[in-house]
Design a protein around this motif. Structure first.
Motif, PDB file in Angstrom:
ATOM      1  N   CYS A 100      52.709  71.878  61.010  1.00 56.51           N
ATOM      2  CA  CYS A 100      51.604  72.832  61.119  1.00 56.51           C
ATOM      3  C   CYS A 100      50.512  72.314  62.057  1.00 56.51           C
ATOM      4  N   HIS A 101      49.922  73.201  62.834  1.00 56.53           N
ATOM      5  CA  HIS A 101      48.869  72.803  63.778  1.00 56.53           C
ATOM      6  C   HIS A 101      47.595  72.355  63.059  1.00 56.53           C
ATOM      7  N   THR A 102      47.489  72.644  61.737  1.00 52.45           N
ATOM      8  CA  THR A 102      46.313  72.218  60.963  1.00 52.45           C
ATOM      9  C   THR A 102      46.405  70.759  60.540  1.00 52.45           C
ATOM     10  N   GLY A 103      47.559  70.135  60.761  1.00 50.80           N
ATOM     11  CA  GLY A 103      47.743  68.760  60.338  1.00 50.80           C
ATOM     12  C   GLY A 103      48.535  68.629  59.057  1.00 50.80           C
ATOM     13  N   HIS A 104      48.913  69.754  58.462  1.00 48.00           N
ATOM     14  CA  HIS A 104      49.744  69.724  57.260  1.00 48.00           C
ATOM     15  C   HIS A 104      51.215  69.590  57.661  1.00 48.00           C
ATOM     16  N   TYR A 105      51.985  69.055  56.731  1.00 50.24           N
ATOM     17  CA  TYR A 105      53.417  68.879  56.986  1.00 50.24           C
ATOM     18  C   TYR A 105      54.115  70.222  57.159  1.00 50.24           C
ATOM     19  N   THR A 106      53.752  71.195  56.322  1.00 53.60           N
ATOM     20  CA  THR A 106      54.320  72.527  56.381  1.00 53.60           C
ATOM     21  C   THR A 106      53.214  73.555  56.547  1.00 53.60           C
ATOM     22  N   CYS A 107      53.532  74.676  57.169  1.00 55.46           N
ATOM     23  CA  CYS A 107      52.535  75.739  57.321  1.00 55.46           C
ATOM     24  C   CYS A 107      52.261  76.450  55.994  1.00 55.46           C
ATOM     25  N   PHE A 108      53.169  76.289  55.030  1.00 53.40           N
ATOM     26  CA  PHE A 108      53.034  76.983  53.751  1.00 53.40           C
ATOM     27  C   PHE A 108      52.366  76.069  52.724  1.00 53.40           C
ATOM     28  N   PHE A 109      51.042  75.921  52.857  1.00 53.34           N
ATOM     29  CA  PHE A 109      50.294  75.055  51.944  1.00 53.34           C
ATOM     30  C   PHE A 109      49.215  75.811  51.162  1.00 53.34           C
ATOM     31  N   ASN A 110      49.090  77.113  51.392  1.00 49.53           N
ATOM     32  CA  ASN A 110      48.093  77.916  50.676  1.00 49.53           C
ATOM     33  C   ASN A 110      48.737  78.628  49.487  1.00 49.53           C
ATOM     34  N   PRO A 111      48.407  78.237  48.252  1.00 50.54           N
ATOM     35  CA  PRO A 111      49.058  78.832  47.084  1.00 50.54           C
ATOM     36  C   PRO A 111      48.560  80.243  46.792  1.00 50.54           C
ATOM     37  N   LEU A 112      49.470  81.130  46.496  1.00 47.05           N
ATOM     38  CA  LEU A 112      49.141  82.469  46.026  1.00 47.05           C
ATOM     39  C   LEU A 112      49.539  82.600  44.555  1.00 47.05           C
ATOM     40  N   LEU A 113      50.674  82.002  44.202  1.00 48.88           N
ATOM     41  CA  LEU A 113      51.132  81.932  42.818  1.00 48.88           C
ATOM     42  C   LEU A 113      51.914  80.647  42.653  1.00 48.88           C
ATOM     43  N   GLU A 114      51.593  79.876  41.628  1.00 51.98           N
ATOM     44  CA  GLU A 114      52.282  78.622  41.365  1.00 51.98           C
ATOM     45  C   GLU A 114      52.691  78.561  39.906  1.00 51.98           C
ATOM     46  N   GLN A 115      53.925  78.174  39.656  1.00 51.34           N
ATOM     47  CA  GLN A 115      54.368  77.915  38.299  1.00 51.34           C
ATOM     48  C   GLN A 115      54.047  76.469  37.960  1.00 51.34           C
ATOM     49  N   SER A 116      53.406  76.244  36.835  1.00 53.49           N
ATOM     50  CA  SER A 116      52.980  74.901  36.465  1.00 53.49           C
ATOM     51  C   SER A 116      54.160  74.047  36.046  1.00 53.49           C
ATOM     52  N   THR A 117      54.045  72.757  36.320  1.00 50.36           N
ATOM     53  CA  THR A 117      55.019  71.792  35.833  1.00 50.36           C
ATOM     54  C   THR A 117      54.567  71.291  34.475  1.00 50.36           C
ATOM     55  N   SER A 126      58.359  66.460  47.920  1.00 54.83           N
ATOM     56  CA  SER A 126      58.834  66.193  49.270  1.00 54.83           C
ATOM     57  C   SER A 126      57.714  66.341  50.291  1.00 54.83           C
ATOM     58  N   THR A 127      56.813  67.313  50.069  1.00 49.35           N
ATOM     59  CA  THR A 127      55.687  67.495  50.979  1.00 49.35           C
ATOM     60  C   THR A 127      54.749  66.305  50.923  1.00 49.35           C
ATOM     61  N   ILE A 128      54.469  65.821  49.723  1.00 46.78           N
ATOM     62  CA  ILE A 128      53.594  64.657  49.558  1.00 46.78           C
ATOM     63  C   ILE A 128      54.178  63.443  50.263  1.00 46.78           C
ATOM     64  N   LEU A 129      55.470  63.227  50.092  1.00 43.92           N
ATOM     65  CA  LEU A 129      56.121  62.082  50.726  1.00 43.92           C
ATOM     66  C   LEU A 129      56.045  62.186  52.243  1.00 43.92           C
ATOM     67  N   SER A 130      56.252  63.371  52.768  1.00 46.96           N
ATOM     68  CA  SER A 130      56.203  63.557  54.218  1.00 46.96           C
ATOM     69  C   SER A 130      54.794  63.352  54.757  1.00 46.96           C
ATOM     70  N   GLU A 131      53.797  63.855  54.031  1.00 41.12           N
ATOM     71  CA  GLU A 131      52.409  63.673  54.465  1.00 41.12           C
ATOM     72  C   GLU A 131      52.021  62.197  54.406  1.00 41.12           C
ATOM     73  N   LEU A 132      52.466  61.498  53.363  1.00 44.54           N
ATOM     74  CA  LEU A 132      52.158  60.077  53.246  1.00 44.54           C
ATOM     75  C   LEU A 132      52.825  59.278  54.354  1.00 44.54           C
ATOM     76  N   THR A 133      54.039  59.661  54.706  1.00 41.89           N
ATOM     77  CA  THR A 133      54.729  59.009  55.821  1.00 41.89           C
ATOM     78  C   THR A 133      53.923  59.128  57.102  1.00 41.89           C
ATOM     79  N   GLU A 134      53.373  60.319  57.352  1.00 42.55           N
ATOM     80  CA  GLU A 134      52.591  60.547  58.569  1.00 42.55           C
ATOM     81  C   GLU A 134      51.297  59.741  58.546  1.00 42.55           C
TER      82      GLU A 134
END
Length: 222
Positions: A100-117, A126-134
């Motif tokens: 993503c041009h914003t600096g995020h690993y993926t362009c899909f980082f804005n939540p609209l609906l999330e199921q809780s863990t 996987s997104t966290i790991l990729s961002e940490l790698t960068e």
């Protein structure tokens, strides 16, 4: 009929919209994360297949553009699929850096609906790991004076190895003490230092994930 001619015929059979465009969904082949969506026309798809890097058509600028051409965050194409209606592409890539041009690993980082863990939070591992790698890669390249990662990578190789071994022992001790909270904390420390070690060897963590995926695929086929 050679492969080039066959591919050309397949491209012509796709269903483009009135502007001659087809949406392309880009997915990380190692993590499964959906990285972005952009439009291709026939020529940019042909260029993508010929070069092995993603090329798109900009509707606003009315020109071709290669992902990562200026930032270096290129996408190495591994496979291209089209859907049952032949009007959407799925392109699996090895992503270098952020998508993503914003600096995020993926362009899909804005939540609209999330199921809780279980703990009430969305995992997004996987997104966290990729961002940490960068982040680790950036610290290695820029070497800020107040960075722990930069100081660790700037030292001797044996210091990085010592930290990984030390954190591994901490995980073992936490396990022997049967403390789940400490196991989680020490495992996070171990994973972090392992990622630093991988970066010191210029090995992407996604390659480790890819190795696990390949082993899993082997288990399923046996």
């Amino acid at each position: 009929m050679d492969d080039m001619e066959k591919n050309s015929q397949m491209i012509d059979q796709l269903k483009y919209n009135a502007d001659g465009l087809i949406p392309a969904i880009i997915q990380d082949i190692n993590t499964g994360d959906v990285l972005m969506m952009a439009y291709m026309n026939r020529d940019s798809l042909q260029k993508t297949m010929e070069t092995g890097h993603t090329w798109f058509w900009s509707r606003s600028r009315q020109c071709y553009w290669q992902k990562g051409e200026s930032s270096g965050h290129v996408q190495n194409v591994k496979s291209i699929f089209y859907d049952c209606d032949a009007d959407t592409l799925l392109i699996k890539v090895e992503q270098k850096g952020m998508a993503c041009h914003t600096g995020h690993y993926t362009c899909f980082f804005n939540p609209l609906l999330e199921q809780s863990t279980e703990n009430g939070k969305q995992a997004g591992a996987s997104t966290i790991l990729s961002e940490l790698t960068e982040v680790i890669r950036e610290r290695k390249e820029k070497r800020p004076e107040d960075s722990y990662v930069a100081s660790l990578l700037g030292g001797e190789r044996k210091e990085v190895a010592r930290k990984v071994g030390e954190e591994a022992m901490e995980v073992v001790l936490a396990f022997e003490e049967n403390s789940n909270s400490e196991i989680i904390k020490e495992s996070a420390d171990l994973l972090f230092h392992l990622m630093v070690m991988l970066e010191s060897q210029e090995i992407s963590f996604n390659r480790v994930l890819g190795e696990l995926a390949a082993r899993r695929a082997g288990d399923k086929s046996s």
